[in-house]
Scaffold this motif. Structure first.
Motif, PDB file in Angstrom:
ATOM      1  N   CYS A  25     -12.954  31.266   0.584  1.00 38.74           N
ATOM      2  CA  CYS A  25     -13.388  29.877   0.811  1.00 38.74           C
ATOM      3  C   CYS A  25     -14.897  29.836   1.062  1.00 38.74           C
ATOM      4  O   CYS A  25     -15.416  30.534   1.926  1.00 38.74           O
ATOM      5  CB  CYS A  25     -12.645  29.290   2.010  1.00 38.74           C
ATOM      6  N   SER A  26     -15.585  28.985   0.303  1.00 38.60           N
ATOM      7  CA  SER A  26     -17.041  28.871   0.474  1.00 38.60           C
ATOM      8  C   SER A  26     -17.422  27.681   1.354  1.00 38.60           C
ATOM      9  O   SER A  26     -18.586  27.326   1.426  1.00 38.60           O
ATOM     10  CB  SER A  26     -17.695  28.710  -0.902  1.00 38.60           C
ATOM     11  N   HIS A  27     -16.448  27.076   1.988  1.00 38.20           N
ATOM     12  CA  HIS A  27     -16.550  25.854   2.801  1.00 38.20           C
ATOM     13  C   HIS A  27     -17.406  24.766   2.164  1.00 38.20           C
ATOM     14  O   HIS A  27     -18.166  24.069   2.810  1.00 38.20           O
ATOM     15  CB  HIS A  27     -16.901  26.121   4.268  1.00 38.20           C
ATOM     16  N   CYS A  28     -17.238  24.588   0.850  1.00 35.16           N
ATOM     17  CA  CYS A  28     -18.006  23.557   0.133  1.00 35.16           C
ATOM     18  C   CYS A  28     -17.513  22.150   0.447  1.00 35.16           C
ATOM     19  O   CYS A  28     -18.256  21.180   0.336  1.00 35.16           O
ATOM     20  CB  CYS A  28     -17.919  23.808  -1.372  1.00 35.16           C
ATOM     21  N   GLY A  29     -16.210  22.014   0.777  1.00 38.64           N
ATOM     22  CA  GLY A  29     -15.685  20.694   1.144  1.00 38.64           C
ATOM     23  C   GLY A  29     -15.210  19.838  -0.015  1.00 38.64           C
ATOM     24  O   GLY A  29     -14.797  18.690   0.190  1.00 38.64           O
ATOM     25  N   PHE A  30     -15.267  20.351  -1.244  1.00 35.47           N
ATOM     26  CA  PHE A  30     -14.775  19.548  -2.380  1.00 35.47           C
ATOM     27  C   PHE A  30     -13.326  19.101  -2.156  1.00 35.47           C
ATOM     28  O   PHE A  30     -12.920  18.025  -2.573  1.00 35.47           O
ATOM     29  CB  PHE A  30     -14.839  20.349  -3.688  1.00 35.47           C
ATOM     30  N   CYS A  31     -12.536  19.967  -1.512  1.00 35.76           N
ATOM     31  CA  CYS A  31     -11.104  19.687  -1.332  1.00 35.76           C
ATOM     32  C   CYS A  31     -10.843  18.453  -0.479  1.00 35.76           C
ATOM     33  O   CYS A  31      -9.784  17.837  -0.583  1.00 35.76           O
ATOM     34  CB  CYS A  31     -10.435  20.896  -0.694  1.00 35.76           C
ATOM     35  N   ARG A  49     -10.430  21.884   4.642  1.00 35.77           N
ATOM     36  CA  ARG A  49     -11.485  22.747   5.176  1.00 35.77           C
ATOM     37  C   ARG A  49     -11.373  22.867   6.692  1.00 35.77           C
ATOM     38  O   ARG A  49     -11.508  23.961   7.258  1.00 35.77           O
ATOM     39  CB  ARG A  49     -12.863  22.188   4.791  1.00 35.77           C
ATOM     40  N   ILE A  52      -8.528  25.137   7.556  1.00 34.86           N
ATOM     41  CA  ILE A  52      -8.874  26.541   7.293  1.00 34.86           C
ATOM     42  C   ILE A  52      -9.680  27.096   8.471  1.00 34.86           C
ATOM     43  O   ILE A  52      -9.435  28.210   8.955  1.00 34.86           O
ATOM     44  CB  ILE A  52      -9.653  26.659   5.955  1.00 34.86           C
ATOM     45  N   CYS A  85      -9.928  22.686  -5.496  1.00 36.07           N
ATOM     46  CA  CYS A  85     -10.816  23.762  -5.032  1.00 36.07           C
ATOM     47  C   CYS A  85     -11.409  24.565  -6.200  1.00 36.07           C
ATOM     48  O   CYS A  85     -10.672  25.125  -7.004  1.00 36.07           O
ATOM     49  CB  CYS A  85     -10.025  24.706  -4.120  1.00 36.07           C
ATOM     50  N   PRO A  86     -12.735  24.661  -6.276  1.00 38.22           N
ATOM     51  CA  PRO A  86     -13.343  25.432  -7.376  1.00 38.22           C
ATOM     52  C   PRO A  86     -13.253  26.941  -7.176  1.00 38.22           C
ATOM     53  O   PRO A  86     -13.516  27.703  -8.098  1.00 38.22           O
ATOM     54  CB  PRO A  86     -14.806  24.963  -7.363  1.00 38.22           C
ATOM     55  N   SER A  87     -12.895  27.376  -5.948  1.00 41.08           N
ATOM     56  CA  SER A  87     -12.871  28.817  -5.666  1.00 41.08           C
ATOM     57  C   SER A  87     -11.472  29.401  -5.687  1.00 41.08           C
ATOM     58  O   SER A  87     -11.290  30.583  -5.382  1.00 41.08           O
ATOM     59  CB  SER A  87     -13.499  29.086  -4.290  1.00 41.08           C
ATOM     60  N   VAL A  89      -8.876  28.883  -3.707  1.00 45.34           N
ATOM     61  CA  VAL A  89      -8.364  29.284  -2.388  1.00 45.34           C
ATOM     62  C   VAL A  89      -6.849  29.023  -2.320  1.00 45.34           C
ATOM     63  O   VAL A  89      -6.383  27.923  -2.594  1.00 45.34           O
ATOM     64  CB  VAL A  89      -9.104  28.512  -1.261  1.00 45.34           C
TER      65      VAL A  89
HETATM   66  S1  SF4 Z   1     -12.804  23.301  -1.946  1.00 49.26           S
HETATM   67 FE1  SF4 Z   1     -11.997  25.385  -1.730  1.00 49.26          FE
HETATM   68  S2  SF4 Z   1     -13.812  26.652  -1.257  1.00 49.26           S
HETATM   69 FE2  SF4 Z   1     -14.398  24.493  -0.882  1.00 49.26          FE
HETATM   70  S3  SF4 Z   1     -13.930  24.172   1.333  1.00 49.26           S
HETATM   71 FE3  SF4 Z   1     -12.107  23.515   0.183  1.00 49.26          FE
HETATM   72  S4  SF4 Z   1     -10.808  25.357   0.167  1.00 49.26           S
HETATM   73 FE4  SF4 Z   1     -12.864  26.070   0.709  1.00 49.26          FE
END
Ligand code: SF4
Ligand code: SF4
Length: 414
Positions: A25-31, A49, A52, A85-87, A89
């Motif tokens: 998780c890059s904690h980008c917050g897109f989710c 986020r 998590i 999520c782009p990563s 997770v």
């Molecule tokens: S979109 Fe994915 S990477 Fe970004 S905060 Fe949410 S779970 Fe983490």
């Protein structure tokens, strides 16, 4: 994300899995943009986020609180965040691990424990749930409205079962609550597959997929559910059954996860992974057999021709399994006119047992969902999961059905 898991979990299978997920998780917050609970409550701790971070904190050794437990309880496990999520997770596995750890630390009230015991004991057990549902249906006219809406009226005859006549065979997950609540769904599934040359074998010894108990932190009994199903299906698969067919989209992701959940079980790991590899949602099976199905559907005039249908794609179909547009395509082939549905990525609020434990949020999500589905005047609302079906039916003006019942109707009358 940097992590420093505490000694109590760092060297366990769950700890290693959670650590890998947290680090992805890059904690980008897109989710947060597609999380229903964040949209309703506007609190970071009710976003993916935020949750998590809460789980990370507990796994790093900080004490869990009742507030931590509440924010995790409020998660629908709808997995819309995973789609966004782009990563990549793997949020739902982290949530399972986090919930279990928090429940070890934070005791629930006696009333909550009692309710959880009732739900995890009765609902997954067909021999208990069926007779109790019949009793509820008997007394339904005198029950209070809040209870009445959870008990569907007894449905009519589910129609005939075709004989086992094809060389190609697959196994049907009959499920726990579905046979009693809507027996026509399993019958319709058997009839549709029979029409395209596949006999579905019942496996009465199999039962609940384990999702219900797992999502309520009853991890060990959930694993027992999984092991029992593997024991029942394995000899049939070795004898030539091609696949396990799952017509409840809520159960399919769980069975596809058997290999992961039982990875550290030396006796079951290999068979669990192989069972997962041959377990498919009904939509995936019919997509593979689309040519035969469409040819049968085109053989006569479908009774569904021109019927306006709004399809609610359950979270477990679109987010957990990534199956999009397949059911819509098959219903169109049966002659249905598919209506557009706004915010189709959002959960209806059923979410397994969520409507029991989080009734206010659940009802708000249901009202929004039914309004979106009804906006263009459907004659039928179709869905793919017994939980969504029974959750929405009491407040929808149009009848709510499983999509396989519509294909069955079209084939029977074609
Ligand atoms: S979109 Fe994915 S990477 Fe970004 S905060 Fe949410 S779970 Fe983490
Ligand atoms: S699973 Fe659903 S409710 Fe839970 S954090 Fe993800 S998007 Fe939000």
């Amino acid at each position: 994300m940097q992590t420093q898991l505490a000694d109590f979990i760092a060297d366990t299978a769950e700890g290693r899995e959670a650590n890998a997920i947290l680090r992805s998780c890059s904690h980008c917050g897109f989710c947060t943009a597609t999380c229903p609970t964040y949209q309703l409550l506007g609190n970071e701790d009710d976003s993916p986020r935020g949750r998590i971070y809460l789980i990370k904190s507990v796994l790093e050794g900080n004490p869990a609180s009742a507030a931590t437990q509440l924010h995790l309880d409020r998660c629908l496990t709808c997995r819309a965040c995973e789609t966004t999520c782009p990563s990549g997770v793997n949020y739902h596995r982290l949530l399972d691990i986090g919930r279990h750890e928090v429940d070890q630390q934070v005791p629930r009230s006696w009333s909550q424990q009692g309710l959880r015991w009732l739900v995890t004991t009765i609902m997954p057990t067909r021999s208990l749930f069926g007779p109790l549902l019949r009793l509820g249906q008997w007394f339904r006219p005198v029950l209070p409205a809040s209870l009445k809406e959870k008990i569907p009226v007894r449905s009519g005859s589910p129609g005939p079962l075709p004989a086992q006549r094809h060389n190609r065979t697959m196994l049907l997950l009959e499920g726990c609550v579905q046979p009693a609540m809507a027996p026509n769904i399993n019958r319709a599934t058997v009839r549709v597959l029979d029409a395209i040359g596949i006999s579905l074998q019942p496996t009465p010894g199999a039962g609940c997929c384990g999702a219900l108990r797992q999502h309520l932190s009853a991890q060990e009994t959930a694993r027992d559910d999984m092991r029992r199903n593997i024991d029942v299906w394995w000899p049939e698969l070795e004898a030539g059954a091609e696949a396990v067919v799952i017509n409840t989209s809520g159960c399919a992701p769980q069975i596809k996860d058997y290999g992961t959940v039982l990875a550290s079980d030396s006796e079951y790991a290999q068979r669990a992974a192989q069972v997962s590899a041959v377990s498919f949602d009904l939509a995936e099976i019919l997509l593979r057999e689309e040519e035969a199905l469409v040819s049968k559907l085109s053989a006569g005039k479908s009774s569904l021709s021109g019927r306006k249908v709004a399809f609610h794609s359950p979270c477990t179909l679109q987010h957990a399994q990534g199956i999009t547009t397949v059911v819509e395509r098959l219903l169109s082939a049966a002659g249905c006119e598919l209506l557009p549905v706004a915010d189709s990525h959002l959960c209806c609020g059923s979410a397994g047992t969520y409507s029991i434990f989080q009734p206010e949020l659940s009802q708000q999500l249901r009202a929004d969902k039914v309004a979106a589905l009804s906006a263009n005047g459907p004659e039928i609302i179709a869905t793919a999961n017994i939980g969504c079906l029974t959750h929405m039916a009491p407040v929808a003006d149009a009848p709510v059905k499983h999509w396989i019942e519509l294909l069955d109707e079209a084939l029977t009358q074609a």
